[in-house]
Design a protein around this motif. Structure first.
Motif, short mmCIF file in Angstrom:
data_model
loop_
_atom_site.label_atom_id
_atom_site.label_comp_id
_atom_site.label_asym_id
_atom_site.label_seq_id
_atom_site.Cartn_x
_atom_site.Cartn_y
_atom_site.Cartn_z
N ASP A 225 0.86 -1.18 0.00
CA ASP A 225 0.00 0.00 0.00
C ASP A 225 0.90 1.23 0.00
O ASP A 225 1.26 1.75 1.04
CB ASP A 225 -0.91 -0.02 1.23
N CYS A 226 1.27 1.68 -1.19
CA CYS A 226 2.29 2.73 -1.32
C CYS A 226 1.69 4.11 -1.57
O CYS A 226 0.57 4.25 -2.07
CB CYS A 226 3.25 2.38 -2.45
N LYS A 227 2.47 5.13 -1.26
CA LYS A 227 2.17 6.52 -1.56
C LYS A 227 3.19 7.03 -2.57
O LYS A 227 4.26 6.44 -2.72
CB LYS A 227 2.22 7.35 -0.28
N PRO A 228 2.91 8.14 -3.23
CA PRO A 228 3.88 8.69 -4.18
C PRO A 228 5.25 8.96 -3.56
O PRO A 228 6.28 8.75 -4.22
CB PRO A 228 3.21 9.99 -4.64
N SER A 229 5.28 9.39 -2.31
CA SER A 229 6.57 9.64 -1.66
C SER A 229 7.39 8.37 -1.52
O SER A 229 8.62 8.39 -1.59
CB SER A 229 6.36 10.29 -0.28
N VAL B 139 16.35 0.86 -13.45
CA VAL B 139 15.59 0.80 -12.20
C VAL B 139 14.11 0.87 -12.55
O VAL B 139 13.64 1.87 -13.11
CB VAL B 139 15.96 1.95 -11.26
N ILE B 140 13.37 -0.18 -12.24
CA ILE B 140 11.93 -0.24 -12.52
C ILE B 140 11.19 -0.09 -11.20
O ILE B 140 11.32 -0.93 -10.30
CB ILE B 140 11.56 -1.56 -13.20
N VAL B 141 10.43 0.99 -11.08
CA VAL B 141 9.74 1.32 -9.84
C VAL B 141 8.28 0.89 -9.92
O VAL B 141 7.58 1.19 -10.89
CB VAL B 141 9.82 2.84 -9.55
N CYS B 142 7.81 0.17 -8.87
CA CYS B 142 6.42 -0.26 -8.80
C CYS B 142 6.08 -0.54 -7.34
O CYS B 142 6.98 -0.58 -6.48
CB CYS B 142 6.17 -1.50 -9.65
N ASP B 143 4.80 -0.73 -7.03
CA ASP B 143 4.45 -1.09 -5.66
C ASP B 143 4.75 -2.56 -5.43
O ASP B 143 5.05 -3.31 -6.36
CB ASP B 143 2.99 -0.76 -5.35
#
Length: 336
Positions: free
Chosen positions: A150-154, A224-228
């Motif tokens: 459960d991620c936030k943009p920050s 670098v691949i960013v995801c939740d």
């Protein structure tokens, strides 16, 4: 680091501890110039030590209470059983008596102990797991691999900074590119989380290249691949299944035919790829974002896995990756 690296091992944690923990520690100590602190109750560890003969000079026993048992809440490591092995190992890192901390015990207890005793780096709200896509994409790392659902943009911003340091220091990529994993390359694509994370990464000063799609994961468009954590964990497990699944498919297609020549060579290469992805995961992973080097292992780890994890923790501490991440994220915050 100019001095010898000291790694605290929760030697009582894990399905096969303490026997395999002690064996792995001794192997690591004989391979590398590292001091290993075996943390655990002496009455449990000493028989395992005796079975191995004697400890090398760079391995010492640090007494603690018992490990947490299966099913105990992680908070017991902080409240009711603060002398347990995982909490004791975390305090050694906090107090400067160790440069890294490794555990194959409860992931929750290890994470909670690390966050409580060692703390988080300034500005980073949650720890994350980096997953290198070895084999098919050797210069690509996926983050988060499952620690945060459960991620936030920050959080996504901090993942970009963490992944950048990982790719630079561990994978050797000089100026890593960073991308968000989405349903399209346009800025407005994807969930609300992705849409709100895009401008943060764009203004971060990281080498952000925008969104990529699933078809781009293995083609080198981003280091670098960013995801939740949900997307990352699903993608990781699918990736690890490629080798065994393709092997089964090939064997079905070749059923009844002799495995010679090109067919046999293809299967051998697929088997090598499967071993590569399996070996990468069985050493566990660093818990990035914590104010110290913390290596989390699988509970079923055996002696070779303990050895591998201890050496990885040694290398991360020697490379001073925590301080580099502190400076990288401070720069990101300043540019924002």
């Amino acid at each position: 680091m100019t001095q010898r690296v000291r790694v605290a091992l929760d030697a009582a944690g894990g399905d096969n501890a303490p026997a395999d923990a002690v064996k792995g520690a001794i192997r690591a100590a004989r391979k590398r110039d590292v001091d290993i602190l075996l943390v655990g109750p002496p009455e449990s560890l000493e028989p395992a030590i005796d079975a191995c003969g004697a400890l090398p000079g760079n391995v010492v026993l640090v007494p603690s209470g018992p490990a947490l048992v299966e099913g105990e809440p992680a908070t017991h490591a902080l409240r009711r059983k603060s002398s347990c092995s995982v909490a004791t190992a975390a305090r050694l890192l906090r107090d400067g008596d160790a440069d890294a901390f490794v555990s194959a015990g409860s992931t929750g207890a290890a994470s909670v102990s690390a966050i409580y005793y060692v703390g988080m780096l300034p500005g980073i709200g949650r720890p994350a797991v980096c997953v290198p896509l070895v084999g098919l994409a050797p210069e690509t790392v996926l983050i988060d691999g499952g620690a945060n659902v459960d991620c936030k943009p920050s959080h996504m911003l901090s993942f970009g900074a963490i992944g950048t340091v990982y790719a630079r220091r561990i994978l050797g990529v000089e100026n890593p590119t960073v991308a968000l994993l989405s349903t399209g390359i346009e800025q407005g694509k994807g969930t609300r989380l992705l849409q709100e994370s895009y401008p943060l990464l764009e203004q971060s000063g990281l080498n952000f290249v925008g969104n990529i799609e699933g078809c781009d994961v293995l083609n080198g468009k981003a280091n670098v691949i960013v995801c939740d954590g949900i997307v990352g964990n699903v993608l990781l497990k699918f990736y690890e299944s490629l080798g065994p699944s393709f092997t089964r498919w090939m064997r079905t297609r070749l059923k009844g035919r002799p495995l010679v020549g090109a067919g046999r060579r293809v299967l051998c290469q697929i088997a090598a790829f499967t071993r590569l992805t399996r070996d990468e995961s069985t050493g566990g992973g660093l818990l990035w974002g914590v104010n110290g080097v913390v290596q989390i292992m699988h509970g079923s780890s055996r002696a070779p896995h303990f050895e591998r994890a201890l050496l990885r923790a040694h290398d991360a501490a020697a490379a001073n990756v925590v301080e580099e991440l502190r400076l990288e994220f401070a720069a990101v915050q300043e540019r924002r």
